[in-house]
Design a protein around this motif. Structure first.
Motif, PDB file in Angstrom:
ATOM      1  N   ASP A  92       0.620 -15.257   3.390  1.00 24.92           N
ATOM      2  CA  ASP A  92      -0.811 -15.472   3.634  1.00 24.92           C
ATOM      3  C   ASP A  92      -1.557 -15.665   2.322  1.00 24.92           C
ATOM      4  N   TYR A  93      -2.845 -16.030   2.441  1.00 27.03           N
ATOM      5  CA  TYR A  93      -3.664 -16.310   1.272  1.00 27.03           C
ATOM      6  C   TYR A  93      -4.696 -15.217   1.001  1.00 27.03           C
ATOM      7  N   ILE A  94      -4.551 -14.066   1.645  1.00 25.20           N
ATOM      8  CA  ILE A  94      -5.519 -12.989   1.481  1.00 25.20           C
ATOM      9  C   ILE A  94      -4.943 -11.833   0.674  1.00 25.20           C
ATOM     10  N   VAL A  95      -3.776 -11.345   1.092  1.00 25.17           N
ATOM     11  CA  VAL A  95      -3.188 -10.167   0.454  1.00 25.17           C
ATOM     12  C   VAL A  95      -2.927 -10.361  -1.041  1.00 25.17           C
ATOM     13  N   PRO A  96      -2.486 -11.539  -1.516  1.00 25.68           N
ATOM     14  CA  PRO A  96      -2.281 -11.671  -2.960  1.00 25.68           C
ATOM     15  C   PRO A  96      -3.527 -11.338  -3.779  1.00 25.68           C
ATOM     16  N   ASN A  97      -4.692 -11.700  -3.284  1.00 24.22           N
ATOM     17  CA  ASN A  97      -5.923 -11.377  -4.005  1.00 24.22           C
ATOM     18  C   ASN A  97      -6.328  -9.919  -3.842  1.00 24.22           C
ATOM     19  N   THR A  98      -6.242  -9.390  -2.617  1.00 23.91           N
ATOM     20  CA  THR A  98      -6.634  -7.996  -2.424  1.00 23.91           C
ATOM     21  C   THR A  98      -5.671  -7.063  -3.152  1.00 23.91           C
ATOM     22  N   ALA A  99      -4.392  -7.430  -3.201  1.00 24.21           N
ATOM     23  CA  ALA A  99      -3.408  -6.617  -3.922  1.00 24.21           C
ATOM     24  C   ALA A  99      -3.656  -6.674  -5.426  1.00 24.21           C
ATOM     25  N   THR A 100      -4.091  -7.821  -5.922  1.00 23.45           N
ATOM     26  CA  THR A 100      -4.431  -7.935  -7.342  1.00 23.45           C
ATOM     27  C   THR A 100      -5.674  -7.120  -7.649  1.00 23.45           C
ATOM     28  N   GLU A 101      -6.626  -7.138  -6.747  1.00 21.77           N
ATOM     29  CA  GLU A 101      -7.864  -6.381  -6.929  1.00 21.77           C
ATOM     30  C   GLU A 101      -7.593  -4.884  -6.976  1.00 21.77           C
ATOM     31  N   ASP A 102      -6.732  -4.376  -6.074  1.00 30.50           N
ATOM     32  CA  ASP A 102      -6.522  -2.919  -6.017  1.00 30.50           C
ATOM     33  C   ASP A 102      -5.381  -2.446  -6.922  1.00 30.50           C
TER      34      ASP A 102
ATOM     35  N   MET B 299       0.820  -1.201   0.000  1.00 26.67           N
ATOM     36  CA  MET B 299       0.000   0.000   0.000  1.00 26.67           C
ATOM     37  C   MET B 299       0.856   1.253   0.000  1.00 26.67           C
ATOM     38  N   ARG B 300       1.989   1.271   0.723  1.00 28.35           N
ATOM     39  CA  ARG B 300       2.870   2.419   0.779  1.00 28.35           C
ATOM     40  C   ARG B 300       3.436   2.717  -0.598  1.00 28.35           C
TER      41      ARG B 300
ATOM     42  N   ALA C  90       2.940 -14.248  -5.023  1.00 28.27           N
ATOM     43  CA  ALA C  90       2.988 -15.715  -4.982  1.00 28.27           C
ATOM     44  C   ALA C  90       3.350 -16.216  -3.598  1.00 28.27           C
ATOM     45  N   SER C  91       2.876 -17.431  -3.287  1.00 30.67           N
ATOM     46  CA  SER C  91       3.335 -18.132  -2.092  1.00 30.67           C
ATOM     47  C   SER C  91       4.770 -18.600  -2.343  1.00 30.67           C
TER      48      SER C  91
ATOM     49  N   ALA D 226      -0.825  -9.573 -10.963  1.00 31.73           N
ATOM     50  CA  ALA D 226      -1.361 -10.936 -11.035  1.00 31.73           C
ATOM     51  C   ALA D 226      -0.950 -11.678  -9.776  1.00 31.73           C
ATOM     52  N   ASN D 227      -1.503 -12.874  -9.605  1.00 40.16           N
ATOM     53  CA  ASN D 227      -1.050 -13.724  -8.507  1.00 40.16           C
ATOM     54  C   ASN D 227      -1.056 -15.176  -8.918  1.00 40.16           C
ATOM     55  N   TYR D 228      -0.346 -15.966  -8.149  1.00 40.85           N
ATOM     56  CA  TYR D 228      -0.210 -17.402  -8.420  1.00 40.85           C
ATOM     57  C   TYR D 228      -0.048 -18.106  -7.084  1.00 40.85           C
ATOM     58  N   PHE D 229      -1.176 -18.693  -6.592  1.00 41.69           N
ATOM     59  CA  PHE D 229      -1.093 -19.373  -5.294  1.00 41.69           C
ATOM     60  C   PHE D 229      -2.313 -20.221  -4.974  1.00 41.69           C
ATOM     61  N   GLN D 230      -3.409 -20.123  -5.756  1.00 44.64           N
ATOM     62  CA  GLN D 230      -4.689 -20.645  -5.293  1.00 44.64           C
ATOM     63  C   GLN D 230      -5.371 -21.564  -6.292  1.00 44.64           C
ATOM     64  N   ASN D 231      -6.440 -22.223  -5.798  1.00 47.11           N
ATOM     65  CA  ASN D 231      -7.253 -23.070  -6.669  1.00 47.11           C
ATOM     66  C   ASN D 231      -8.659 -22.490  -6.796  1.00 47.11           C
ATOM     67  N   GLN D 232      -9.459 -23.098  -7.670  1.00 50.11           N
ATOM     68  CA  GLN D 232     -10.774 -22.532  -7.997  1.00 50.11           C
ATOM     69  C   GLN D 232     -11.750 -22.501  -6.823  1.00 50.11           C
ATOM     70  N   PRO D 233     -11.891 -23.577  -6.045  1.00 54.28           N
ATOM     71  CA  PRO D 233     -12.813 -23.497  -4.913  1.00 54.28           C
ATOM     72  C   PRO D 233     -12.450 -22.379  -3.937  1.00 54.28           C
ATOM     73  N   TYR D 234     -11.156 -22.190  -3.692  1.00 51.67           N
ATOM     74  CA  TYR D 234     -10.739 -21.115  -2.791  1.00 51.67           C
ATOM     75  C   TYR D 234     -11.080 -19.755  -3.392  1.00 51.67           C
ATOM     76  N   LEU D 235     -10.783 -19.572  -4.681  1.00 47.61           N
ATOM     77  CA  LEU D 235     -11.045 -18.286  -5.325  1.00 47.61           C
ATOM     78  C   LEU D 235     -12.542 -17.984  -5.363  1.00 47.61           C
ATOM     79  N   ASP D 236     -13.347 -18.986  -5.668  1.00 46.49           N
ATOM     80  CA  ASP D 236     -14.795 -18.773  -5.703  1.00 46.49           C
ATOM     81  C   ASP D 236     -15.304 -18.278  -4.353  1.00 46.49           C
ATOM     82  N   ASP D 237     -14.828 -18.908  -3.292  1.00 43.05           N
ATOM     83  CA  ASP D 237     -15.235 -18.521  -1.943  1.00 43.05           C
ATOM     84  C   ASP D 237     -14.738 -17.114  -1.614  1.00 43.05           C
TER      85      ASP D 237
END
Length: 278
Positions: A76-86, A1-2, A45-46, A91-102
């Protein structure tokens, strides 16, 4: 964020100095909706195996393909997605479809998969029997206690004929969703990270690939049964915010991640604990 704040301030300052001109850096926010795909591709990425795979691409393949790749590791498994969103990363590379859907459902994000690269397979292991068929009636099997991995564990057992799940049992299946249990298997739910340690206390355990290798287990050699990468919904993929799938840098990385060179790297380095999905 900084870093994002610093970049935003710099862009605003540059915009003030060049008022009335069309700046390359402002294309992403222009009325035309065109995106600025210049500069390095930053991927969250993880550490293992995702960052290791990306760093192999960076060190061996990216330059020749004309790709400037930067890898940022996250535990962690949260910031890679929130950082990609904002937009903090591309991009990110760490997750599978059920996790992403949730994740998308619960957090209102708009992350989408680009290309599936690998599977970290669950396997059934035992210190007491040499085959799944040798499990005795009433045997105790340890399974991960989180929703996604417990369902995966039960599906693995079902795919190998040890149990039958009820019709419609999905990505949150539990032992209550078992329709047939001919060996009367008993299930012990433990944290995924503890499944390998439970092997001496149970007759068998379903263990994630990363935890198996950490415990000195070789999935390709030691598993009684092993999850297949073919058509698996649990393959790990490169992902971006919706709308950025056509980024030429992302397309280059997607092609490199599914190249013969990366397939060989995964097979040689991880020896079955990570399986290419392409």
């Amino acid at each position: 964020m900084r870093n994002t704040a610093k970049i935003t301030t710099a862009v605003l300052a540059a915009g003030a100095l060049t008022f009335g001109l069309t700046a390359c850096g402002s294309d992403k926010d222009s009325a035309s909706g065109s995106a600025d795909y210049s500069g390095p591709l930053v991927v969250a990425a993880s550490p293992t195996p995702h960052a290791e795979i990306l760093n192999y691409v960076k060190d061996n393949l990216a330059k020749k393909a004309g790709l400037d790749l930067q890898v940022k590791e996250f535990q962690d498994y949260i910031v890679p997605n929130t950082a990609t969103e904002d937009g903090s990363v591309d991009a990110n590379y760490f997750q599978n479809q059920p996790y992403l859907d949730d994740f998308n459902k619960k957090r209102g994000t708009h992350i989408v998969p680009v290309v599936t690269v690998h599977l970290e397979p669950l396997g059934l292991y035992s210190h007491k029997v040499k085959s799944a068929d040798a499990l005795k009636s009433g045997a105790t099997v340890a399974v991960p206690n989180d929703a996604v991995n417990e369902a995966r564990a039960l599906k693995l057992l079902a795919a190998n004929g040890l149990i039958t799940l009820k019709d419609g049992a999905g990505s949150e299946a539990t032992p209550q969703d078992i329709a047939k249990n001919p060996k009367n298997l008993q299930f012990k739910e433990v944290e995924a990270a503890q499944t390998a340690r439970s092997l001496d206390d149970v007759d068998a355990a379903v263990i994630n690939g990363n935890y198996a290798i950490s415990a000195g287990i070789k999935p390709a050699k030691d598993a009684l049964v092993l999850e297949s990468a073919k058509n698996s919904p649990y393959g790990n993929f490169l992902a971006v915010k919706k709308g950025n799938e056509k980024d030429p840098r992302v397309k280059k990385l997607a092609k490199l991640l599914t190249s013969p060179e990366v397939k060989k790297f995964i097979e040689d380095k991880y020896q079955g604990s990570v399986i290419p999905s392409f």
